[in-house]
Design a protein around this motif. Structure first.
Motif, PDB file in Angstrom:
ATOM      1  N   MET A  29       0.827  -1.210   0.000  1.00  0.00           N
ATOM      2  CA  MET A  29       0.000   0.000   0.000  1.00  0.00           C
ATOM      3  C   MET A  29       0.862   1.260   0.000  1.00  0.00           C
ATOM      4  O   MET A  29       0.571   2.225  -0.713  1.00  0.00           O
ATOM      5  CB  MET A  29      -0.956  -0.004   1.207  1.00  0.00           C
ATOM      6  CG  MET A  29      -2.020  -1.079   1.133  1.00  0.00           C
ATOM      7  SD  MET A  29      -3.016  -0.988  -0.374  1.00  0.00           S
ATOM      8  CE  MET A  29      -3.893   0.525  -0.106  1.00  0.00           C
ATOM      9  N   ALA A  30       1.930   1.278   0.777  1.00  0.00           N
ATOM     10  CA  ALA A  30       2.821   2.433   0.818  1.00  0.00           C
ATOM     11  C   ALA A  30       3.498   2.634  -0.537  1.00  0.00           C
ATOM     12  O   ALA A  30       3.616   3.756  -1.032  1.00  0.00           O
ATOM     13  CB  ALA A  30       3.858   2.265   1.923  1.00  0.00           C
ATOM     14  N   SER A  31       3.919   1.543  -1.154  1.00  0.00           N
ATOM     15  CA  SER A  31       4.559   1.628  -2.474  1.00  0.00           C
ATOM     16  C   SER A  31       3.581   2.167  -3.515  1.00  0.00           C
ATOM     17  O   SER A  31       3.937   3.010  -4.346  1.00  0.00           O
ATOM     18  CB  SER A  31       5.076   0.257  -2.908  1.00  0.00           C
ATOM     19  OG  SER A  31       6.077  -0.188  -2.028  1.00  0.00           O
ATOM     20  N   ALA A  32       2.362   1.681  -3.485  1.00  0.00           N
ATOM     21  CA  ALA A  32       1.344   2.144  -4.436  1.00  0.00           C
ATOM     22  C   ALA A  32       1.046   3.625  -4.225  1.00  0.00           C
ATOM     23  O   ALA A  32       0.914   4.385  -5.185  1.00  0.00           O
ATOM     24  CB  ALA A  32       0.072   1.316  -4.292  1.00  0.00           C
ATOM     25  N   THR A  33       0.956   4.051  -2.977  1.00  0.00           N
ATOM     26  CA  THR A  33       0.696   5.458  -2.669  1.00  0.00           C
ATOM     27  C   THR A  33       1.826   6.339  -3.191  1.00  0.00           C
ATOM     28  O   THR A  33       1.580   7.388  -3.790  1.00  0.00           O
ATOM     29  CB  THR A  33       0.520   5.657  -1.153  1.00  0.00           C
ATOM     30  OG1 THR A  33      -0.561   4.831  -0.706  1.00  0.00           O
ATOM     31  CG2 THR A  33       0.239   7.104  -0.812  1.00  0.00           C
ATOM     32  N   LEU A  34       3.061   5.927  -2.980  1.00  0.00           N
ATOM     33  CA  LEU A  34       4.200   6.695  -3.485  1.00  0.00           C
ATOM     34  C   LEU A  34       4.212   6.752  -5.006  1.00  0.00           C
ATOM     35  O   LEU A  34       4.504   7.795  -5.599  1.00  0.00           O
ATOM     36  CB  LEU A  34       5.512   6.097  -2.963  1.00  0.00           C
ATOM     37  CG  LEU A  34       5.820   6.348  -1.499  1.00  0.00           C
ATOM     38  CD1 LEU A  34       7.060   5.576  -1.080  1.00  0.00           C
ATOM     39  CD2 LEU A  34       5.998   7.829  -1.234  1.00  0.00           C
ATOM     40  N   ALA A  35       3.884   5.656  -5.660  1.00  0.00           N
ATOM     41  CA  ALA A  35       3.851   5.630  -7.126  1.00  0.00           C
ATOM     42  C   ALA A  35       2.781   6.570  -7.658  1.00  0.00           C
ATOM     43  O   ALA A  35       3.005   7.328  -8.613  1.00  0.00           O
ATOM     44  CB  ALA A  35       3.611   4.208  -7.623  1.00  0.00           C
ATOM     45  N   ILE A  36       1.611   6.564  -7.043  1.00  0.00           N
ATOM     46  CA  ILE A  36       0.527   7.449  -7.473  1.00  0.00           C
ATOM     47  C   ILE A  36       0.907   8.907  -7.244  1.00  0.00           C
ATOM     48  O   ILE A  36       0.688   9.765  -8.102  1.00  0.00           O
ATOM     49  CB  ILE A  36      -0.784   7.085  -6.754  1.00  0.00           C
ATOM     50  CG1 ILE A  36      -1.291   5.733  -7.277  1.00  0.00           C
ATOM     51  CG2 ILE A  36      -1.838   8.172  -6.944  1.00  0.00           C
ATOM     52  CD1 ILE A  36      -2.425   5.147  -6.470  1.00  0.00           C
ATOM     53  N   ALA A  37       1.512   9.210  -6.106  1.00  0.00           N
ATOM     54  CA  ALA A  37       1.943  10.581  -5.823  1.00  0.00           C
ATOM     55  C   ALA A  37       2.990  11.037  -6.833  1.00  0.00           C
ATOM     56  O   ALA A  37       2.958  12.183  -7.314  1.00  0.00           O
ATOM     57  CB  ALA A  37       2.492  10.682  -4.397  1.00  0.00           C
ATOM     58  N   PHE A  38       3.921  10.183  -7.198  1.00  0.00           N
ATOM     59  CA  PHE A  38       4.953  10.527  -8.180  1.00  0.00           C
ATOM     60  C   PHE A  38       4.319  10.817  -9.538  1.00  0.00           C
ATOM     61  O   PHE A  38       4.624  11.819 -10.179  1.00  0.00           O
ATOM     62  CB  PHE A  38       5.970   9.394  -8.302  1.00  0.00           C
ATOM     63  CG  PHE A  38       6.962   9.603  -9.379  1.00  0.00           C
ATOM     64  CD1 PHE A  38       6.836   8.974 -10.608  1.00  0.00           C
ATOM     65  CD2 PHE A  38       8.050  10.459  -9.198  1.00  0.00           C
ATOM     66  CE1 PHE A  38       7.748   9.178 -11.619  1.00  0.00           C
ATOM     67  CE2 PHE A  38       8.972  10.668 -10.191  1.00  0.00           C
ATOM     68  CZ  PHE A  38       8.819  10.024 -11.415  1.00  0.00           C
ATOM     69  N   LEU A  39       3.422   9.948  -9.993  1.00  0.00           N
ATOM     70  CA  LEU A  39       2.771  10.157 -11.288  1.00  0.00           C
ATOM     71  C   LEU A  39       1.932  11.427 -11.289  1.00  0.00           C
ATOM     72  O   LEU A  39       1.923  12.180 -12.265  1.00  0.00           O
ATOM     73  CB  LEU A  39       1.913   8.951 -11.648  1.00  0.00           C
ATOM     74  CG  LEU A  39       2.688   7.676 -11.971  1.00  0.00           C
ATOM     75  CD1 LEU A  39       1.729   6.509 -12.144  1.00  0.00           C
ATOM     76  CD2 LEU A  39       3.543   7.861 -13.207  1.00  0.00           C
TER      77      LEU A  39
END
Length: 131
Positions: free
Chosen positions: A11-21
């Motif tokens: 979940m943390a990885s997905a959140t960071l990926a979405i924030a980056f995009l």
């Protein structure tokens, strides 16, 4: 690692990926970059610089080209002024209500600020890279 820890890690990885995009998309929309076609290619459409009330619509425009490329820009403005390319010491007149295509030289590498005069309003930059 237990299932709960793995879930939180995913979940943390997905959140960071979405924030980056999201951040990259916002930056791309704020500072559009337009590349010139390489020598020998035919451009489908000229990059556009639209000036309303003395300011660039959509923010400053970054134009990128390789040394020796052909680079033309379509300029539309509702105010009269002059476009100045610093470092190349070029000026192009701009008439209110008229569109014109300006050709920017790419014979010198470097980054050159583009401004609207009077007022020294930043319109963008020209980046010319070596071949």
């Amino acid at each position: 690692m237990n299932r709960r820890s793995l879930f939180y890690l995913v979940m943390a990885s997905a959140t960071l990926a979405i924030a980056f995009l999201y951040t990259q998309t916002r930056l791309a929309n704020r500072l559009p970059a337009v590349s010139a076609p390489s020598t020998g290619e035919t451009a489908q459409a000229l990059p556009s610089l639209v000036i309303r009330d003395g300011k660039p619509v959509g923010g400053p425009l970054t134009l990128r080209a390789n040394k020796g490329d052909s680079l033309k820009v379509l300029v539309q403005s509702n105010t009269t002024g002059e476009i100045h390319v610093h470092g190349l010491e070029l000026t192009f007149p701009v008439q209110a209500g008229q569109s014109s295509a300006i050709e920017l030289p790419t014979t010198q590498t470097g980054a050159f600020e583009i401004e609207l005069h009077p007022g020294d309003v930043p319109l963008g930059a020209l980046e010319v890279h070596p071949n």
